[in-house]
Design a protein around this motif. Sequence first.
Motif, PDB file in Angstrom:
ATOM      1  N   GLY A  79       0.780  -1.401  -0.093  1.00 24.42           N
ATOM      2  CA  GLY A  79       0.137  -0.101  -0.001  1.00 24.42           C
ATOM      3  C   GLY A  79       0.914   1.275   0.018  1.00 24.42           C
ATOM      4  O   GLY A  79       2.193   1.159   0.306  1.00 24.42           O
ATOM      5  N   PHE A  80       0.441   2.297  -0.461  1.00 24.37           N
ATOM      6  CA  PHE A  80       0.869   3.597  -0.497  1.00 24.37           C
ATOM      7  C   PHE A  80       0.451   4.653   0.208  1.00 24.37           C
ATOM      8  O   PHE A  80      -1.016   4.844  -0.212  1.00 24.37           O
ATOM      9  N   THR A  81       0.792   5.686   0.824  1.00 24.08           N
ATOM     10  CA  THR A  81       0.378   6.805   1.534  1.00 24.08           C
ATOM     11  C   THR A  81       1.005   8.019   1.445  1.00 24.08           C
ATOM     12  O   THR A  81       2.487   7.851   1.516  1.00 24.08           O
ATOM     13  N   ALA A  82       0.288   9.010   1.416  1.00 28.20           N
ATOM     14  CA  ALA A  82       1.199  10.617   1.668  1.00 28.20           C
ATOM     15  C   ALA A  82       0.458  11.366   2.507  1.00 28.20           C
ATOM     16  O   ALA A  82      -0.636  11.603   1.935  1.00 28.20           O
ATOM     17  N   THR A  83       0.828  12.034   3.352  1.00 30.97           N
ATOM     18  CA  THR A  83       0.016  12.908   4.284  1.00 30.97           C
ATOM     19  C   THR A  83       0.097  14.287   3.688  1.00 30.97           C
ATOM     20  O   THR A  83       0.668  14.869   2.739  1.00 30.97           O
ATOM     21  N   ARG A  84      -0.596  15.040   4.056  1.00 31.86           N
ATOM     22  CA  ARG A  84      -0.635  16.674   3.787  1.00 31.86           C
ATOM     23  C   ARG A  84       0.664  17.400   3.924  1.00 31.86           C
ATOM     24  O   ARG A  84       0.858  18.305   3.593  1.00 31.86           O
ATOM     25  N   LYS A  85       1.231  16.817   4.966  1.00 30.18           N
ATOM     26  CA  LYS A  85       2.589  17.656   5.157  1.00 30.18           C
ATOM     27  C   LYS A  85       3.487  17.411   3.892  1.00 30.18           C
ATOM     28  O   LYS A  85       4.591  18.234   3.539  1.00 30.18           O
ATOM     29  N   VAL A  86       3.369  16.471   2.987  1.00 30.29           N
ATOM     30  CA  VAL A  86       3.996  16.040   1.695  1.00 30.29           C
ATOM     31  C   VAL A  86       4.122  17.469   1.015  1.00 30.29           C
ATOM     32  O   VAL A  86       4.935  17.857   0.103  1.00 30.29           O
ATOM     33  N   GLY A  87       2.828  18.038   0.995  1.00 31.35           N
ATOM     34  CA  GLY A  87       2.300  18.936  -0.172  1.00 31.35           C
ATOM     35  C   GLY A  87       1.166  18.789  -0.638  1.00 31.35           C
ATOM     36  O   GLY A  87       0.222  18.119  -0.067  1.00 31.35           O
ATOM     37  N   GLY A  88       0.676  19.549  -1.591  1.00 35.00           N
ATOM     38  CA  GLY A  88      -0.673  19.587  -2.136  1.00 35.00           C
ATOM     39  C   GLY A  88      -0.864  18.261  -2.999  1.00 35.00           C
ATOM     40  O   GLY A  88      -0.239  17.334  -2.944  1.00 35.00           O
ATOM     41  N   ALA A  89      -2.222  18.393  -3.571  1.00 36.15           N
ATOM     42  CA  ALA A  89      -2.449  16.913  -4.085  1.00 36.15           C
ATOM     43  C   ALA A  89      -1.694  16.430  -5.229  1.00 36.15           C
ATOM     44  O   ALA A  89      -1.332  15.135  -5.383  1.00 36.15           O
ATOM     45  N   VAL A  90      -1.154  17.555  -6.054  1.00 31.06           N
ATOM     46  CA  VAL A  90      -0.418  17.216  -7.160  1.00 31.06           C
ATOM     47  C   VAL A  90       0.946  16.512  -6.717  1.00 31.06           C
ATOM     48  O   VAL A  90       1.492  15.525  -7.205  1.00 31.06           O
ATOM     49  N   ILE A  91       1.463  16.940  -5.596  1.00 28.27           N
ATOM     50  CA  ILE A  91       2.636  16.596  -5.135  1.00 28.27           C
ATOM     51  C   ILE A  91       2.784  15.208  -4.419  1.00 28.27           C
ATOM     52  O   ILE A  91       3.108  14.126  -4.786  1.00 28.27           O
ATOM     53  N   ARG A  92       1.558  14.990  -3.629  1.00 25.02           N
ATOM     54  CA  ARG A  92       1.229  13.862  -3.086  1.00 25.02           C
ATOM     55  C   ARG A  92       0.829  12.697  -4.190  1.00 25.02           C
ATOM     56  O   ARG A  92       1.439  11.430  -3.923  1.00 25.02           O
ATOM     57  N   ASN A  93       0.160  13.247  -5.120  1.00 22.01           N
ATOM     58  CA  ASN A  93       0.005  11.871  -6.168  1.00 22.01           C
ATOM     59  C   ASN A  93       1.196  11.589  -7.025  1.00 22.01           C
ATOM     60  O   ASN A  93       1.585  10.532  -6.993  1.00 22.01           O
ATOM     61  N   ARG A  94       2.177  12.600  -7.221  1.00 24.13           N
ATOM     62  CA  ARG A  94       3.383  12.392  -7.750  1.00 24.13           C
ATOM     63  C   ARG A  94       4.250  11.488  -6.838  1.00 24.13           C
ATOM     64  O   ARG A  94       4.776  10.716  -7.377  1.00 24.13           O
ATOM     65  N   SER A  95       4.245  11.566  -5.681  1.00 22.98           N
ATOM     66  CA  SER A  95       5.159  10.868  -4.739  1.00 22.98           C
ATOM     67  C   SER A  95       4.610   9.473  -4.774  1.00 22.98           C
ATOM     68  O   SER A  95       5.503   8.552  -4.630  1.00 22.98           O
ATOM     69  N   LYS A  96       3.325   9.315  -4.681  1.00 23.27           N
ATOM     70  CA  LYS A  96       2.723   7.968  -4.566  1.00 23.27           C
ATOM     71  C   LYS A  96       2.938   7.285  -5.978  1.00 23.27           C
ATOM     72  O   LYS A  96       3.231   5.920  -5.955  1.00 23.27           O
ATOM     73  N   ARG A  97       3.019   7.897  -7.289  1.00 24.20           N
ATOM     74  CA  ARG A  97       3.134   7.221  -8.320  1.00 24.20           C
ATOM     75  C   ARG A  97       4.691   6.799  -8.341  1.00 24.20           C
ATOM     76  O   ARG A  97       4.941   5.742  -8.773  1.00 24.20           O
ATOM     77  N   ARG A  98       5.592   7.521  -7.856  1.00 28.23           N
ATOM     78  CA  ARG A  98       7.038   7.091  -7.716  1.00 28.23           C
ATOM     79  C   ARG A  98       7.209   6.111  -6.982  1.00 28.23           C
ATOM     80  O   ARG A  98       7.978   5.171  -7.294  1.00 28.23           O
ATOM     81  N   LEU A  99       6.624   6.055  -5.636  1.00 24.85           N
ATOM     82  CA  LEU A  99       6.880   4.868  -4.630  1.00 24.85           C
ATOM     83  C   LEU A  99       6.139   3.621  -5.491  1.00 24.85           C
ATOM     84  O   LEU A  99       6.550   2.381  -5.092  1.00 24.85           O
ATOM     85  N   ARG A 100       5.116   3.606  -6.363  1.00 23.00           N
ATOM     86  CA  ARG A 100       4.352   2.618  -6.759  1.00 23.00           C
ATOM     87  C   ARG A 100       5.602   1.919  -7.850  1.00 23.00           C
ATOM     88  O   ARG A 100       5.603   0.758  -7.798  1.00 23.00           O
ATOM     89  N   GLU A 101       6.102   2.662  -8.627  1.00 22.55           N
ATOM     90  CA  GLU A 101       7.283   2.266  -9.380  1.00 22.55           C
ATOM     91  C   GLU A 101       8.264   1.882  -8.809  1.00 22.55           C
ATOM     92  O   GLU A 101       8.702   0.600  -9.349  1.00 22.55           O
ATOM     93  N   ALA A 102       8.615   2.238  -7.953  1.00 23.73           N
ATOM     94  CA  ALA A 102       9.751   1.702  -7.070  1.00 23.73           C
ATOM     95  C   ALA A 102       9.459   0.426  -6.363  1.00 23.73           C
ATOM     96  O   ALA A 102      10.088  -0.746  -6.451  1.00 23.73           O
ATOM     97  N   ALA A 103       8.120   0.316  -5.940  1.00 27.19           N
ATOM     98  CA  ALA A 103       7.699  -0.944  -5.320  1.00 27.19           C
ATOM     99  C   ALA A 103       7.500  -2.106  -6.510  1.00 27.19           C
ATOM    100  O   ALA A 103       7.746  -2.989  -6.214  1.00 27.19           O
ATOM    101  N   ARG A 104       6.940  -1.766  -7.326  1.00 25.09           N
ATOM    102  CA  ARG A 104       7.152  -2.765  -8.702  1.00 25.09           C
ATOM    103  C   ARG A 104       8.318  -3.245  -9.208  1.00 25.09           C
ATOM    104  O   ARG A 104       8.250  -4.405  -9.262  1.00 25.09           O
ATOM    105  N   ALA A 105       9.492  -2.333  -9.068  1.00 22.12           N
ATOM    106  CA  ALA A 105      10.654  -2.843  -9.182  1.00 22.12           C
ATOM    107  C   ALA A 105      11.369  -3.803  -8.090  1.00 22.12           C
ATOM    108  O   ALA A 105      12.188  -4.668  -8.501  1.00 22.12           O
ATOM    109  N   LEU A 106      11.167  -3.158  -6.723  1.00 14.84           N
ATOM    110  CA  LEU A 106      12.047  -3.901  -5.699  1.00 14.84           C
ATOM    111  C   LEU A 106      11.262  -4.956  -4.875  1.00 14.84           C
ATOM    112  O   LEU A 106      11.778  -5.760  -4.293  1.00 14.84           O
ATOM    113  N   ILE A 107       9.960  -4.772  -4.876  1.00 15.10           N
ATOM    114  CA  ILE A 107       8.996  -5.849  -3.906  1.00 15.10           C
ATOM    115  C   ILE A 107       9.399  -7.184  -4.152  1.00 15.10           C
ATOM    116  O   ILE A 107       9.494  -8.100  -3.481  1.00 15.10           O
TER     117      ILE A 107
END
Length: 136
Positions: A48-76
């Motif tokens: 699962g993936f999550t990003a709090t509002r401390k990370v930034g606005g919706a655009v930044i949170r979504n970008r962060s989660k997309r990057r984490l999804r790709e990292a997880a796809r490669a490494l998990i």
Amino acid sequence: MTDEIVKIRRLTSRPQFLAAAKGVSKACGAVVVQRLDRADGDEAIGVGFTATRKVGGAVIRNRSKRRLREAARALIPKHGVPGSDYVLVARQGTADREWLRLLDDVRSALTRLAGAPHSPGAADAAKVRAPSDTDR
């Protein structure tokens, strides 16, 4: 060496995320990875993936989660422990982190959690304190 196909499923409900938060966690650079050993006999890895509002606005949170999804796809599949649930939590620099450094952060957290005790108190319970002269 055989490459085993590991079934990966998404964590989607709040109780799954809360359960993973009760397991062990490791913060590395721009990501926090939480791991829960389900001990239910199912070899699938939950992610699962999550990003709090401390990370930034919706655009930044979504970008962060997309990057984490790709990292997880490669490494998990390579570094994940079968029968575990993982939650990758974005931190402040996740969206802007250099890609190779982000991959290294996730890899480091996964490998450290692979050898971690199953519950936060397990490491403390395993330590036995030797009696000292002041205990008399």
